[in-house]
Structures are given as C-alpha cells and as structure tokens.
Design an enzyme around this catalytic site. Structure first.
Site, PDB file in Angstrom:
ATOM      1  N   ASP A 170       0.825  -1.205   0.000  1.00 13.95           N
ATOM      2  CA  ASP A 170       0.000   0.000   0.000  1.00 13.95           C
ATOM      3  C   ASP A 170       0.864   1.262   0.000  1.00 13.95           C
ATOM      4  O   ASP A 170       0.335   2.362  -0.140  1.00 13.95           O
ATOM      5  CB  ASP A 170      -0.942   0.006   1.212  1.00 13.95           C
ATOM      6  CG  ASP A 170      -2.253  -0.695   0.902  1.00 13.95           C
ATOM      7  OD1 ASP A 170      -2.490  -0.996  -0.292  1.00 13.95           O
ATOM      8  OD2 ASP A 170      -3.033  -0.942   1.838  1.00 13.95           O
ATOM      9  N   ASP A 219     -10.099  -7.889  11.217  1.00 14.21           N
ATOM     10  CA  ASP A 219      -9.939  -9.317  11.507  1.00 14.21           C
ATOM     11  C   ASP A 219     -11.106  -9.844  12.340  1.00 14.21           C
ATOM     12  O   ASP A 219     -11.708 -10.865  12.012  1.00 14.21           O
ATOM     13  CB  ASP A 219      -8.588  -9.611  12.179  1.00 14.21           C
ATOM     14  CG  ASP A 219      -8.234  -8.626  13.277  1.00 14.21           C
ATOM     15  OD1 ASP A 219      -8.993  -7.669  13.493  1.00 14.21           O
ATOM     16  OD2 ASP A 219      -7.203  -8.817  13.930  1.00 14.21           O
TER      17      ASP A 219
END
Ligand SMILES: O=c1ccn([C@@H]2O[C@H](COP(=O)(O)OP(=O)(O)O[C@H]3O[C@H](CO)[C@@H](O)[C@H](O)[C@H]3O)[C@@H](O)[C@H]2O)c(=O)[nH]1
Ligand SMILES: [Mn+2]
Length: 657
Positions: free
Chosen positions: A199, A529
């Site tokens: 990223d 998550d």
C-alpha cells in the site's frame, strides 16, 4: 506389500530428515497411485481396511484442572454477586459515608460481575487440538478437497500486506517472504504462491522483493538440504552466529553456511544502500517505469511477477512471488488492510486460485517450516468441513518485552481465553498467521451443495456471480470452481494474467458488488480481523487454534509506550465500530448462525474499550475515600467484611492458576 514397505521407508526418511517431507510425500503418492488408490491387499482379500490414522486429536484439558478453573471462576462470580447484594441491602453506604461512593462502586462492580459471567461462560469448556502431520502420508488417506482428483494436498496462496516502507522497512518484508518461500510442502514450487500487497507503492519494496527472489534461489535449497529450523535469514544468522555452536558440523555444511551468510549480507547491503531516486533514474530500466511520478495515494495498479516457478528448470523450485500495489485514488476509500486483502484475494484468484489462503502481516515470519502441514491436519482432518472454516495460529512475538507490561502481546488471551472459546465455536481470527478456506472467505456456508444453490447464494448463473463478485469473467470462473468444489488445473502461465489482475485491483472494482460485505474481508472497522472472523462464524463455520511446537509464526509487537497507545487506540476504535454497527455479534446470533456462547465471547473482546472508564473509576475510589475519610468497602469491624476479602483472595488465585 511393496507399497507398505516403501511407505514405512518414506516415514523413516521423514523422521530422520523432515525437510525432505515434500519429496517423500510425492513418492508416497506415486506408491498410492500404483497400488490402485490405496486399495491394498486388505480390500482384495475382503478384509475391512482399518481407518487411516487421525490427522488431529481433540484433547480436552485435564479434567481436574478444568474443574478447578470452573469452580474458581464461579467462586469469583458468586462473591461479586454477594458484594452487589450487600450494597443493595445497605444502600446508605455503611459507616460514615454519604452513599455516593457506595453507588459508584455498585455500578463498577455490576460491570465487573457481568464481565465475569461472560468469562466463565467463555472458559467453561477448554479444548486443544494436537496435529499429526506424519499421518498426512498414511495409507488410505485421500485429502478431501478440490485437489483430491490429483491425489494431492491442496494448494495454498500466501498473502502478505505491507503499507509503509518507513515504518515497515523492506528488509522486514523480505524476511517474511523468504521464510514463506522456504516452507516445507510437497511440491511447494507448484502448490504455493506468495502475493505481496504494497500500500506504500514503494519502488524500494518492489526492488527489495526482486532481490529477495534472486537470493531465494540459493536460500530455499539450502534450508531444505540442511533442515534449517527458522527460515527468516535475519533470525537464522543472528541466532546461530556460528554454525559450530550447535556441535560438530561437516565441512560441506560449513562452506555452504559461510556462502549463504555472505550472500545474505550482500542482499542486506543491496537493499539498504539503494535510494529511491537513483533506483528510478538508473536502476532496472523498464522495470521501474511504472513507479515514475506516482503519488502514494493516487496511482494505477502495479503488478509484477517477480518469480514464476513454472519457468524454472531447476528441480522442485520454490513458490511464485507476485508484487501488487493496488490502484489508489483520492475519490475512493481504500479500506486499509481489508481493502488490501480483498485485492490480494482477487489477484490470487485469477492467477493460482488455491482453495486455501494464508494471511501474514509483513512483520511476521514463519518459525516452524512445517506450519502448512500442521494446518492441513486441521483443514483436512475433520469429517465435516464445517469444523474448520479457518485455522488460526496464536500470535507470538520475538524480542518482546518481558512479562508483557503493555498487554499487547496478549499472553492471557492466547493461553487461557482462546482455548476456552475453542470449545464453543472456535478461535477468533487474529489478522495474521491464519489459514482460511477460500470458500469461507467468499461467503459460502459450510457443506454448501446443489440443493441449497437456489436459495442461499443464488443460482450458479453468471449473472448471480457478477453481482456478487464483480464483472471480471476470469474471477467469476475461478469463484465458480471454488464455490462448487470443481477442480481446476493450476494456472500454468501466471504472467499471462497480469492484465486481468490489474483489472480486479481497480479501486472501483468493489462498487456494486458484495466485496467488503458478504464476500472477502469486511469493511467498516479498523479491526477487520474480528469482523471478518465473526462473519465466517455467523455463516456456521467453526474455527481451530493451531498450537505447534515450535510456534508456527513469530511477529513483532510495538515496544514503546506511545506506539502501544497508538495501537490500542486503533484496536479500541475498530472494536467500538463493530459493537455499534449492524454487524454486531448480537444481531449475528439472532438472525444468523453465530452461537450464543460464541456471541458472549465476542462481546468480551469487543467490549474491551468500554472497560477503561469502569476500571479507572474503581481504581480512583480508594484514594478518593482516603482523602475524604470515607469507605467504599465494609470496614473490618462491620458485617460483610469477609466478602471483599474472599473476593480479593479468590480473584488473585484464579488469575494465577
Ligand atoms: O492501509 C493499510 C493498513 C495496514 N496494512 C497492513 O496491515 C497489517 C497490520 O497493520 P499494523 O499497523 O501492523 O497493525 P497491528 O495492530 O500490528 O496488527 C494487528 O491488528 C490488526 C487490526 O486488528 C490486524 O489486521 C493485524 O493482522 C494484527 O496483527 C500490516 O501488515 C500492514 O502493512 C495495509 O496493508 N494497508
Ligand atoms: Mn503489526
């Protein structure tokens, strides 16, 4: 007979040299194929064949220990309730108080009692699973996955995320990747593939990974030949500064070791001494052209195949390595790590489409080269696929602070709490060191079959797939193979898929599809998550905690106060986002298949940020009472003093158990 004999030889070789497991497994498969699919003599003579030895065993924690635990937990809960009752009965606040502190204490203790009740429920039935990778190659076993028709273990796509070359130096990512490329797995070169999402769109990270692919050509065979235990070179060369320290070593090994160390030092220098500007101007010519004039938050997708194993001619080779920097645009939200993981999921789908995906943060490395084999025991070792939608390894940290002073190494969490949750619906997804079934990530319920096709995720028609997965034909075709367990031959030429990979990495690809909601990593929380794991549980999948010795993966945790605070703030924000969203566990229990006690366990974790005000308040009551000459607990001379005293003793005993 020959087959059996060959197999036992195989097993002997494995126990003597586990790093050769790959080759031997292959031999065992060949044996199986020639013996007619493992039929053997037993079936021919009509005798019933014994079932293959188990790949995993469920070991309930010692009965006595478990009961001691439960009783201690119950004792604390009952004492807390007794204290609450005492407060309600004596609402004037005991001797000398105006009742204010008494009421504050009542509120805090009510919160503690509620948390305690949730904890007792979560820890009530602790369970552990033991894995037996040596049984993967036992007679009569056919792995039950899409790859079954090849009689092989399933392929695994390994997805690594990195975001910032300053905070996560390229050398760290390189070590993560090298440890993954050197994993022990039968025919690893064909069945494993490593995808790195950057990223930061950093040419330095890309350059470092390209260099690493070159180094891996020597490193991977070295690790396999000598059964190297830790395959992240920075760790290997720091823990065994001299190969002789472990006892007498032979000449050839010493030479190889010295050669590898020199090569690694050169690699480190090449990575550290490169600066971005000279790399773009002079290095690599065409290779870095796409990085010229890019802005980190505004650039098209870059995909580079850094290593294509199908083009290698040398032996077993090592896994493919693909670099991806997804498209970014100031007009589109990038959804942090969840966005990066969804892009990696799609890119890997159109290139290798493995039925299993391993997710790793760039600051982790493989600490047990047999990690994937252990995971396979838990993915293939249950009769019902619903038992293991994902397999999570506990997070462990290297060079961490002793006694976990900031609490960010989650010692208690992974040692006690999770083994309890394991007995309910399974461990939480912790964001890294986790093996997912691609199916579960795609939002498919367990044991999905033709009959359910029409009403659950719609018909198999391409139109349905388009609304769900977006408009890439190649992606839909690969998703179809995964959803209906159709076998697909592995992609041979991944380089021919670069344009397709770029198309599915576009920043607007998600729009109007189910990505980020019912498919892939879920958007809307900084702790993607928890949210993603919860969605998988809510579809009816269970999960398993994979405990191995040595631990499968090691990571790094912030060791400074301010860095820990930043991390906690991010976790707290992410968890609060889940609690107040429509994805909260209570709704998932009411309307989906999240189990009630699993929901309570999620509430403990997601309620973590809410603890602070109660704990702070209760902690300040003592000093406040001393300054104002009041008391928030019964005095020693009063009735009821024994309750807080017993509570203090039993709570501390419970915590030390
Ligand atoms: O925009 C982003 C932000 C982060 N990351 C990656 O996400 C991972 C985790 O981020 P980090 O900043 O290291 O967060 P931690 O608090 O250390 O991570 C823990 O907490 C996260 C949120 O719960 C989980 O996703 C992680 O797996 C878990 O290790 C790293 O590999 C990053 O490179 C991206 O790829 N893109
Ligand atoms: Mn991290």
């Amino acid at each position: 007979m020959t087959v059996v004999a060959t197999r036992s030889i195989c097993e002997e070789v494995i126990s003597a040299a586990p790093w050769h497991a790959g080759t031997v497994w292959h031999v065992a498969l060949v044996c199986e194929a020639t013996s007619g699919g493992g039929g053997g003599e037993g079936t021919r003579s009509g005798r019933k064949k014994p079932p293959p030895p188990p790949l995993q065993e469920r070991v309930p924690l010692g009965r006595r220990a478990a009961w001691a635990w439960r009783l201690a937990g119950l004792a604390v809960l009952l004492l807390l309730l007794a204290l609450l009752a005492l407060r309600l009965l004596r609402h004037h606040g005991g001797a000398g108080g105006d009742g204010g502190v008494w009421r504050v204490a009542l509120v805090c203790e009510a919160w503690f009692a509620a948390l305690c009740a949730l904890n007792v429920s979560a820890k009530w039935s602790p369970v552990r699973f033991v894995t037996r990778p040596e049984n993967l190659m036992a007679e009569g076993r056919t792995p039950s996955t899409t790859a079954a028709e090849y009689g092989e273990l399933p392929a695994v796509d390994m997805l690594v995320t990195t975001a910032d070359p300053a905070l996560e130096p390229p050398l760290v990512t390189v070590n993560t990747v090298l440890s993954l490329l050197a994993l022990d797995y039968p025919r690893a070169g064909e069945r494993l593939a490593c995808y790195v999402s950057d990223d930061g769109c950093s040419p330095l990270t890309c350059h470092a990974l390209r260099e690493a692919a070159g180094f891996a050509a020597a490193w991977v065979p070295f690790c396999r030949r000598y059964g190297v235990a830790v395959r992240a070179p920075f760790r290997y060369f720091s823990s065994s500064s001299s190969p002789e320290s472990g006892g007498p070593a032979d000449r050839k090994f010493l030479d190889d070791w010295t050669f590898m160390k020199d090569e690694y030092d050169k690699l480190v220098r090449r990575i550290k001494n490169t600066d971005e500007r000279s790399l773009l101007r002079h290095g690599g010519g065409e290779f870095f052209a796409e990085f010229l004039n890019v802005e980190r938050r505004n650039h098209p997708t870059i995909v580079k195949v850094l290593w294509d194993n199908s083009k290698s001619r040398a032996g077993e080779g090592f896994p493919h390595l693909i670099y991806v920097s997804r498209e970014k645009s100031p007009t589109h939200h990038h959804h942090y790590k969840a966005g990066a993981m969804n892009v990696l999921t799609r890119v890997s789908a159109v290139m290798t489409n493995a039925p299993i995906m391993l997710n790793m943060d760039c600051d982790m490395f493989v600490n047990n080269p047999q990690a994937v084999l252990h995971a396979m025991c838990l993915l293939l070792g249950f009769d019902d696929e619903a038992s293991s939608g994902f397999v999570q390894a506990p997070q462990r940290f290297y060079d961490a602070l002793k006694d976990d002073p900031f609490g960010n190494q989650m010692e208690c969490f992974f040692k006690r709490f999770i083994s309890g949750v394991q007995g309910v619906q399974g461990a939480f997804y912790a964001g890294t060191g986790c093996f997912h079934r691609r199916k579960a990530v795609y939002g498919v319920p367990p044991n999905f079959n033709g009959a359910e096709r029409e009403d659950t995720i719609g018909s198999s028609s391409y139109k349905e797939l388009h609304t769900r997965f977006g408009n890439s034909e190649e992606l839909n075709e690969s998703a179809r193979n995964i959803i209906w367990d159709l076998s697909s031959k592995p992609m041979v030429d991944i380089s021919s898929r670069i344009e397709v990979a770029k198309a599915v990495s576009a920043c607007n690809y998600d729009i109007g599809t189910c990505w980020g909601q019912e498919v892939g990593w879920v958007y809307g929380s900084l702790t993607e998550d928890m949210l993603t794991g919860q969605r998988i549980h809510a579809m009816g999948w269970r999960s398993v905690l994979m405990v191995t010795e040595p631990p499968a993966f090691m990571g790094s945790a912030p060791i400074g106060g301010p860095a820990c605070l930043t991390q906690f703030k991010r976790w707290a924000t992410g968890q609060s986002e889940i609690i107040i969203s429509r994805n909260n566990p209570i709704l998932a229990t009411m309307f989906k298949r999240l189990k009630f006690r699993q929901c309570l366990a999620y509430l403990i974790v997601l309620g973590w940020p809410l603890r602070a005000p109660f704990e702070l308040c209760y902690g300040l009551l003592g000093p406040y009472c001393i300054l104002t000459n009041q008391s928030f607990l019964p005095k020693a001379s009063e009735d009821g003093f024994s309750i807080p005293l017993a509570l203090f003793i039993s709570y501390n005993t419970y915590n030390f158990m």
